[in-house]
Design a protein around this motif. Structure first.
Motif, short mmCIF file in Angstrom:
data_model
loop_
_atom_site.label_atom_id
_atom_site.label_comp_id
_atom_site.label_asym_id
_atom_site.label_seq_id
_atom_site.Cartn_x
_atom_site.Cartn_y
_atom_site.Cartn_z
N SER A 191 0.72 -1.42 0.02
CA SER A 191 -0.23 0.14 -0.02
C SER A 191 0.87 1.22 0.05
CB SER A 191 -0.94 -0.05 1.05
OG SER A 191 -1.90 -1.02 0.88
N ALA A 192 1.99 1.18 0.67
CA ALA A 192 2.81 2.33 0.69
C ALA A 192 3.52 2.50 -0.65
CB ALA A 192 4.01 2.28 1.73
N LEU A 193 3.76 1.40 -1.31
CA LEU A 193 4.31 1.61 -2.60
C LEU A 193 3.42 2.09 -3.53
CD1 LEU A 193 6.68 1.02 -4.51
CD2 LEU A 193 5.45 -1.30 -4.70
N ALA A 194 2.18 1.88 -3.42
CA ALA A 194 1.03 2.31 -4.05
C ALA A 194 0.99 3.80 -4.04
CB ALA A 194 -0.31 1.79 -4.02
N GLU A 195 1.06 4.34 -2.49
CA GLU A 195 1.08 5.47 -2.41
C GLU A 195 2.21 6.56 -3.09
OE1 GLU A 195 0.89 6.22 1.87
OE2 GLU A 195 -0.74 4.63 2.37
N LEU A 196 3.31 5.77 -2.96
CA LEU A 196 4.42 6.49 -3.57
C LEU A 196 4.28 6.66 -5.02
CD1 LEU A 196 7.31 7.45 -2.39
CD2 LEU A 196 8.13 5.31 -3.19
N CYS A 197 3.36 5.76 -5.66
CA CYS A 197 3.10 5.69 -7.03
C CYS A 197 1.95 6.41 -7.53
CB CYS A 197 3.40 4.14 -7.65
SG CYS A 197 4.77 3.48 -7.46
N GLY A 198 1.58 7.39 -6.64
CA GLY A 198 0.40 8.07 -7.03
C GLY A 198 -1.00 7.99 -6.27
N GLY A 239 10.27 -1.08 -10.00
CA GLY A 239 11.25 -1.80 -10.42
C GLY A 239 12.46 -1.62 -9.31
N GLN A 240 12.71 -0.55 -8.72
CA GLN A 240 13.56 -0.18 -7.49
C GLN A 240 13.05 -1.19 -6.29
OE1 GLN A 240 13.50 3.69 -6.80
NE2 GLN A 240 14.74 4.51 -8.57
N TYR A 241 11.72 -1.28 -6.25
CA TYR A 241 11.22 -2.04 -4.93
C TYR A 241 11.54 -3.59 -5.23
CZ TYR A 241 7.14 -4.18 -2.42
OH TYR A 241 6.75 -5.15 -1.68
N LEU A 242 11.27 -4.04 -6.50
CA LEU A 242 11.43 -5.44 -6.69
C LEU A 242 12.88 -5.81 -6.83
CD1 LEU A 242 8.56 -5.67 -9.67
CD2 LEU A 242 8.50 -6.43 -7.26
N ASP A 243 13.74 -4.92 -7.20
CA ASP A 243 15.22 -5.29 -6.97
C ASP A 243 15.70 -5.36 -5.73
OD1 ASP A 243 15.42 -5.27 -9.61
OD2 ASP A 243 16.18 -3.45 -10.12
N ASN A 253 16.53 -2.78 5.90
CA ASN A 253 17.28 -1.34 6.03
C ASN A 253 16.97 -0.75 4.52
OD1 ASN A 253 18.47 -1.74 8.40
ND2 ASN A 253 20.18 -2.60 7.50
N LYS A 254 16.88 -1.35 3.56
CA LYS A 254 16.69 -1.16 2.08
C LYS A 254 15.27 -0.68 1.93
CE LYS A 254 20.32 -3.80 -0.19
NZ LYS A 254 20.51 -4.82 -1.06
N ILE A 255 14.18 -1.13 2.74
CA ILE A 255 12.80 -0.89 2.04
C ILE A 255 12.74 0.44 3.19
CG2 ILE A 255 11.93 -2.15 4.22
CD1 ILE A 255 10.51 -1.99 0.66
N LYS A 256 13.14 0.62 4.42
CA LYS A 256 13.12 1.79 5.05
C LYS A 256 13.65 2.94 4.35
CE LYS A 256 13.58 0.04 9.68
NZ LYS A 256 14.56 -0.25 11.10
N ILE A 263 3.49 6.91 6.30
CA ILE A 263 2.92 6.19 7.69
C ILE A 263 2.68 4.84 7.52
CG2 ILE A 263 1.04 6.25 9.31
CD1 ILE A 263 0.75 9.44 8.70
N THR A 264 2.10 4.42 6.33
CA THR A 264 1.86 3.15 5.99
C THR A 264 2.82 2.19 6.10
OG1 THR A 264 -0.20 3.78 4.81
CG2 THR A 264 0.29 1.63 4.50
N GLY A 265 3.93 2.77 5.24
CA GLY A 265 5.14 1.88 5.18
C GLY A 265 5.80 1.55 6.43
N VAL A 266 5.90 2.61 7.41
CA VAL A 266 6.45 2.50 8.80
C VAL A 266 5.77 1.43 9.50
CG1 VAL A 266 6.80 3.35 10.88
CG2 VAL A 266 7.57 4.64 8.85
N LYS A 267 4.59 1.28 9.34
CA LYS A 267 3.59 0.40 9.97
C LYS A 267 3.96 -1.10 9.42
CE LYS A 267 -0.61 3.24 11.13
NZ LYS A 267 -1.78 3.49 11.04
N GLY A 268 4.08 -1.21 8.19
CA GLY A 268 4.29 -2.59 7.29
C GLY A 268 5.70 -2.75 7.84
N ILE A 269 6.62 -2.11 7.88
CA ILE A 269 7.98 -2.48 8.46
C ILE A 269 7.84 -2.91 9.99
CG2 ILE A 269 10.41 -1.67 8.76
CD1 ILE A 269 9.66 0.42 6.57
N GLU A 270 7.16 -2.28 10.63
CA GLU A 270 7.35 -2.66 12.11
C GLU A 270 6.61 -4.13 12.11
OE1 GLU A 270 5.05 0.48 13.84
OE2 GLU A 270 6.40 1.74 14.32
#
Length: 455
Positions: A191-198, A239-243, A253-256, A263-270
């Motif tokens: 979901s955070a990736l989708a947010e980052l993509c628009g 593509g960066q995400y999938l790499d 560390n890379k996904i951070k 906010i959504t990304g931080v929750k997923g990482i936690e």
């Protein structure tokens, strides 16, 4: 008369196969019971509106719809014709079909919880082992009728449930001696990736495309994303995400760096860090890995998602699942969180068969064959056979008096380990001859000692 056949994508199971399948299913059930799960069964068919719209556009295409009863009734013919015309236009019509075979066990379970939530004790932990049906293209490891083994917990948001489910996966496959990779991700990361993509409205398009990565490769995934309306910059970010690669710590560390500002990304990482930090320091740590390419293209997942693949064999996933915090909301009962996993029994069977991991004792049914050597002899044999059955020893009496050779061949074909022979001499001396068919070793045993013999 045409040659008898069965529908494509279905199978008959003989005794050898059923025993092997039962070995897998019973192993899974025993582990479920160890973790406090209770059994449940739901109907083979569900109302069509229970299933439609719950699996995403790809899943909806694979639902087997059932024609209504009475379509051949002259009174219903006009309705049926109009209904067929609607279906040909891509519409569902209740005059033609109102029910469907269940696609999986999760949605019917959610429907059950929604209907019975007032009588259930929460957290409610259930397991279910039943067949499901999908109108898929049959191939190795993919069938139109197959069994699923599910375990779900509803009524709890605790991530300890995810930790236990990961341990269940590890325990089952350790007992089956199958080396596996247990992969996890979080839908919040996606979901955070989708947010980052628009925007989150792009989540479904992204997950459906990513879910095909293993089948079509990265370039085809990028092409599909462009076709779904994403621009070049957004596809580059994906593509960066999938790499992202490395061990679990490196991936975190890379996904951070990529998603840690949302906010959504931080929750997923936690969530991912919680799972990793709460697993016991045993073999499961080596089996479990974060896989950001894991998407599981089903709309109802909201948190941690799982997928299991066997090592050393070419096979798709043999297990999967995840968190679905408002699945019962689809049926008008909101705010009942849940999480579950599924085992693909049919694929697991193929894996164990290919790796030759079924134990030898799984193949045996009858342990002892009593030879039929005459009327009086068979009468005595029948009485003794019942005594052995009372002791839990699986045995049978050959159905008619026949030559030794014929009875030996019968035992050989059925993989029976022992033969017990009582002829006229043995009847007079109250003894029997016991022959171990694998080695040819035989001994004479008093009939009074037969129930104590170590078969």
């Amino acid at each position: 008369m045409s040659k008898p056949s069965i529908p494509q994508g279905t199978r008959d199971f003989g005794a050898d196969v059923v025993r092997k399948r039962n070995y897998i299913i019973n192993t899974i059930k025993n582990v479920f019971e160890l973790y406090g799960f209770e059994p449940l069964e739901t109907p083979a068919m569900e109302n069509l509106d229970t299933l439609m719209g719950k699996y995403g556009e790809e899943g909806d295409k694979l639902i087997f719809k059932i024609l209504n009863n009475g379509l051949n009734d002259p009174k219903n013919m006009d309705k049926a014709r109009r209904a067929f015309e609607n279906v040909l236009q891509g519409k569902n019509d209740k005059n033609l079909t109102e029910r469907a075979l269940k696609y999986d066990l999760t949605i019917p379970f959610a429907r059950y919880v929604a209907m019975n939530h007032g009588q259930l004790t929460f957290p409610f932990k259930r397991y279910q082992v039943q067949p499901v049906w999908r109108a898929d293209r049959p191939q190795k490891g993919r069938y139109r009728e197959f069994y699923q083994c599910d375990a779900d917990v509803v009524g709890s948001t605790s991530l300890l449930n995810e930790v236990e489910l990961a341990n269940i996966y590890a325990t089952v496959f350790q007992k089956l001696k199958v080396d596996v990779d247990i992969k996890i991700n979080s839908r919040k990361i996606l979901s955070a990736l989708a947010e980052l993509c628009g925007g989150t409205d792009k989540l479904t398009d992204i997950t459906i495309a990513i879910d095909k990565l293993d089948k079509i490769g990265i370039e085809k995934v990028k092409e599909e994303l462009l076709q779904r309306g994403l621009n070049e910059i957004q596809v580059t970010i994906i593509g960066q995400y999938l790499d992202i690669d490395g061990d679990n710590t490196e991936k975190i560390n890379k996904i951070k760096e990529l998603l840690g500002r949302t906010i959504t990304g931080v929750k997923g990482i936690e969530e991912l860090e919680y799972i990793l930090h709460h697993l016991p320091p045993a073999n499961i740590i080596q089996q479990l890995s974060i896989d950001f390419t894991l998407a599981r293209g089903l709309n109802y997942y909201t948190g941690i998602i799982f997928e299991v693949k066997a090592k050393n064999v070419q096979m798709g996933s043999i297990g999967g699942g995840g968190r679905y915090d408002d699945l019962t909301g689809l049926f008008g009962v909101p705010n009942i969180p849940g999480v579950g996993i599924s085992f693909g029994v049919d694929r697991m069977y193929d894996v164990l068969e290919e790796l030759k991991l079924f134990p030898q004792e799984v193949h045996s049914g009858t342990q002892v064959l009593f030879f039929n050597l005459g009327q009086a002899e068979s009468k005595k044999a029948f009485s003794l056979m019942q005594q052995l059955r009372d002791k839990g020893i699986r045995c049978e009496l050959y159905h008619e008096q026949s030559k030794f050779d014929k009875q030996f061949k019968y035992a050989e074909r059925k993989h029976i380990a022992y033969a017990v022979m009582i002829g006229s001499r043995e009847l007079e001396s109250n003894t029997c001859i016991i022959k171990k068919l694998g080695t040819g070793e035989q001994s004479t045993v008093a009939l009074s000692d037969l129930t104590g013999y170590s078969f």
